[in-house]
Design an enzyme around this catalytic site. Structure first.
Site, PDB file in Angstrom:
ATOM      1  N   THR A 157       0.865  -1.195   0.000  1.00 30.40           N
ATOM      2  CA  THR A 157       0.000   0.000   0.000  1.00 30.40           C
ATOM      3  C   THR A 157       0.901   1.244   0.000  1.00 30.40           C
ATOM      4  O   THR A 157       1.290   1.702  -1.056  1.00 30.40           O
ATOM      5  CB  THR A 157      -0.996   0.005   1.183  1.00 30.40           C
ATOM      6  OG1 THR A 157      -0.286  -0.146   2.391  1.00 30.40           O
ATOM      7  CG2 THR A 157      -2.041  -1.078   1.019  1.00 30.40           C
ATOM      8  N   LYS A 183       4.565  -6.904   3.343  1.00 32.30           N
ATOM      9  CA  LYS A 183       4.034  -5.549   3.271  1.00 32.30           C
ATOM     10  C   LYS A 183       4.133  -4.991   4.679  1.00 32.30           C
ATOM     11  O   LYS A 183       3.817  -5.680   5.643  1.00 32.30           O
ATOM     12  CB  LYS A 183       2.577  -5.651   2.836  1.00 32.30           C
ATOM     13  CG  LYS A 183       1.835  -4.342   2.943  1.00 32.30           C
ATOM     14  CD  LYS A 183       0.391  -4.575   3.318  1.00 32.30           C
ATOM     15  CE  LYS A 183      -0.291  -3.249   3.609  1.00 32.30           C
ATOM     16  NZ  LYS A 183       0.493  -2.248   4.294  1.00 32.30           N
ATOM     17  N   THR A 194      -1.353  -2.249   8.611  1.00 31.81           N
ATOM     18  CA  THR A 194      -1.462  -3.634   8.191  1.00 31.81           C
ATOM     19  C   THR A 194      -0.095  -4.215   7.923  1.00 31.81           C
ATOM     20  O   THR A 194       0.723  -3.564   7.281  1.00 31.81           O
ATOM     21  CB  THR A 194      -2.260  -3.747   6.880  1.00 31.81           C
ATOM     22  OG1 THR A 194      -3.425  -2.962   6.999  1.00 31.81           O
ATOM     23  CG2 THR A 194      -2.652  -5.179   6.605  1.00 31.81           C
ATOM     24  N   GLU A 280       6.413   4.202   7.986  1.00 29.04           N
ATOM     25  CA  GLU A 280       6.031   5.550   7.563  1.00 29.04           C
ATOM     26  C   GLU A 280       6.858   6.609   8.272  1.00 29.04           C
ATOM     27  O   GLU A 280       6.822   6.737   9.488  1.00 29.04           O
ATOM     28  CB  GLU A 280       4.549   5.773   7.841  1.00 29.04           C
ATOM     29  CG  GLU A 280       3.695   5.065   6.811  1.00 29.04           C
ATOM     30  CD  GLU A 280       2.254   5.065   7.208  1.00 29.04           C
ATOM     31  OE1 GLU A 280       1.957   5.198   8.403  1.00 29.04           O
ATOM     32  OE2 GLU A 280       1.407   4.911   6.310  1.00 29.04           O
ATOM     33  N   ASN A 402      -0.212  10.234   8.112  1.00 29.53           N
ATOM     34  CA  ASN A 402      -1.416   9.670   8.703  1.00 29.53           C
ATOM     35  C   ASN A 402      -2.515  10.684   8.967  1.00 29.53           C
ATOM     36  O   ASN A 402      -3.642  10.312   9.282  1.00 29.53           O
ATOM     37  CB  ASN A 402      -1.057   8.903   9.975  1.00 29.53           C
ATOM     38  CG  ASN A 402      -0.366   7.617   9.619  1.00 29.53           C
ATOM     39  OD1 ASN A 402      -0.970   6.757   9.000  1.00 29.53           O
ATOM     40  ND2 ASN A 402       0.910   7.521   9.948  1.00 29.53           N
TER      41      ASN A 402
END
Lengths: 406, 406
Positions: A157, A183, A194, A280, A402
């Site tokens: 993603t 992932k 996730t 992230e 986010n």
């Protein structure tokens, strides 16, 4: 601990083990046509399969489907899609899986029960069944022995990079390979953290022992990383073992089992590291080790509290050896310890020694924290319990990623 | 629930109750001469005192001193300093308190046991005993009936604003006042989250009941706010009751006690709100309410998990009604609930109703999240358990503040 001789495969991926084929492509679930959003992994022979799943009470339809499906005696394929989590979207989500699995089974000419599924992405949206279904024939046609790299793309993603690895080792005179794609965790954009990991191996191993090995590996690796404190609705780890390496089947807890288990753990550790590194907004990866606890449970409790502390994580992003934040986090963890026995090292800079500050070491500690990767060691007492976590810094970029919706 | 008639005092502070004097000034603990770093609060008559303390195993010397000191039958003064937490700095820290308390006792001409202490700031540094001691005579000379505002300044670290309040109500024909000053939570710069709150009242109440009332109030207010997930080494709440209002002394759990308890809770709630609003980098204050849990404990568990979730907090900073993050947080909390009964409202925008998305309400929800203050209501089932938290958004500014060392 069995000594293992193995070889890390350059460019290794999920199709490195013999007898596995994979593919990945863009079907249209994601708006960006450059981004793959579906992957298929297939074994030429039936596999023993095992998996671990999110413990979140809110579960994606794919998790519910896979938790039931994994009980089947053997499996042949894994269908993965990204861009839509297929979670909290009503009964339509269940039907979506049934239709896509049905179509995949027809294309592969195998029973539906032999197919596992995983999905990741935005939650609460209707699943675009027709979009994925229309891509399945092409996904099937593209299956190849080199398809692991494409499959590694189709499960992402917000990850910046694909996460792939493979390693080989010998069980007797048989060369055995384990490959994986993953992932990342803390990949939250736009809606949900996730992590997914799919592992293949050509080792021959019984389903119960494969299950035991994967639980051991996940507990020591994926369950000991910290990017944010949130738990996904879609987390899954699958491992498929097809036995093509023709080693004598592992069905007892013997030397071969331990070698396989350690190799599997090594693969998971490599994937966990790549996840944290690609987290992230992450700039620094910290290996946090806690020593001297009463027992391993207490050590893990202390390590988890530090690893998840926002103050600790912002400290890492600022590269400031504010050891007081570490002390406060342990103090808040509920672990019994004596602050006078606390020692803290940033790399080889021993800043706190048995509760006493060694201020001269602070500049050295600062230099350690400027590195991309480093280790922080915390000794909380004289016990033999120890634990290790992989954690990351919390940056403004994490917040920016986010805070944005789409 | 007793109905209370009270009056919020404009400009109310810790010297609003009768018989209290306070002062605050710069002594030199902080480098910035514009910033106050010491405060003194004194009652003209002996007080019943009660307090709550951080449960962190790592405790500042001032916490250890106060935990022991609070057992004394009555108290007269509170000495507070900011800029140095007096924590994990060896035996010198203990001696620092003894010397400063000794000097204060001499100035006030009261026994040392009647003085409580609190400190906040950087941990791990030697305490500048001489600096604070040299400021004490001036702090003593400046004590005044209007000194609450100065005292409110002397306890701050990175707070942007002072936090003060007072309210009055009647017990029979006697007007009773409660006043408070506080220092915010998540005020971490440079090293440690710390909240402090000092409360004075001219009510007459027995020490055991005062202790019971403050525990009740703290549990319903300060223990239900979330800025970051970290726990300080220096948290303290003190309340001093000097009885100057001459109401019949509260010594039973009767109507007067309940009125006092509710008023005290109201004061703490006002302080908690100001703390969250002034939290590091905070732009939005969210009142999070959870309904329909099996019991209040389960409701609190769910609310705490949502309120502390980094994904939830970044969602608030981005003003995006990503309700999936709320569902995932509840799912991760361990609370038993049925996702099909889940309802979520952002203000008056009912985005999720019994598990079904009402997409048309999303734009309305976005408008709610742009406000400075709002309520998010989550109904997780059909039980009667409910809980309420005050929480804040996580912004890039929080990260910037906490990543910088000094």
């Amino acid at each position: 601990m069995v000594k293992i001789f193995w070889e890390k495969k350059k460019g290794g991926t999920i199709t490195s083990p013999q007898g596995f084929f994979a593919s990945g492509l863009h079907t249209g679930i994601k708006k960006n046509k450059q981004k793959f959003d579906a992957s298929l992994i297939v074994s030429q022979t039936p596999c023993a399969a095992a998996g671990t799943f999110t413990t979140n009470r809110v579960k994606s339809w794919c998790v519910l489907h896979a938790m039931k499906g994994i009980r089947h005696s053997y499996h042949r394929a894994v269908l993965v899609s990204s861009g839509n989590a297929n979670c909290m979207n009503g009964p339509q989500g269940k039907k979506a899986i049934e239709e896509c699995v049905g179509e995949t089974a027809r294309l592969l000419n195998i029973p539906e029960e032999e197919i596992l599924t995983a999905q990741t992405g935005l939650i609460g949206s209707p699943f675009p069944t027709d979009v994925l279904k229309s891509g399945l024939p092409k996904l099937f046609r593209r299956l190849s022995e080199d398809g692991g790299h494409a499959a590694a793309k189709g499960i992402l993603t917000t990850d910046r990079n694909t996460k792939e690895t493979a390693l080989s080792f010998f069980l007797g005179d048989k060369k055995v390979t384990i490959g994986a794609i993953a992932k990342g965790a803390g990949m939250v954009h736009p809606n949900m953290a996730t992590m997914l990991c799919f592992i293949t191996t050509d080792a021959a191993i019984s389903k119960p022992l494969l299950s035991r090995a994967i639980r051991h590996a996940v507990d020591n690796t994926f369950n000991k990383i910290s990017i944010d404190n949130d738990m996904s609705t879609n987390d899954m780890v699958f491992v498929l073992a097809n036995g093509v390496a023709t080693n004598p089947i592992i069905q007892n807890v013997d030397r071969d089992y331990r070698m396989f288990r350690d190799a599997l753990e090594e693969v998971c550790r490599a994937m966990a590291y790549k996840m944290v590194k690609d987290g992230e907004g992450v700039n620094h990866v910290c290996r946090l080790r806690v020593f001297g606890a009463k027992n391993p449970t207490e050590a893990e409790k202390a390590a988890r509290q530090i690893a998840n502390s926002m103050l600790f994580k912002t400290m890492l992003s600022g590269a400031n050896p504010n050891w007081g934040r570490i002390a406060a986090a342990i103090g808040a963890s509920g672990v019994v310890f004596n602050p006078d026995q606390l020692s803290i090292s940033f790399g080889n800079a021993h800043v706190l020694s048995n509760g006493s500050l060694r201020a001269a070491h602070i500049p050295k500690a600062e230099r350690v924290l400027y590195k991309r990767d480093y280790t922080i060691d915390v000794t909380i007492g004289k016990g033999r319990g120890r634990a290790e976590f992989l954690t990351s810094d919390l940056t403004t970029k994490y917040v920016v990623i986010n805070a944005s919706y789409s």
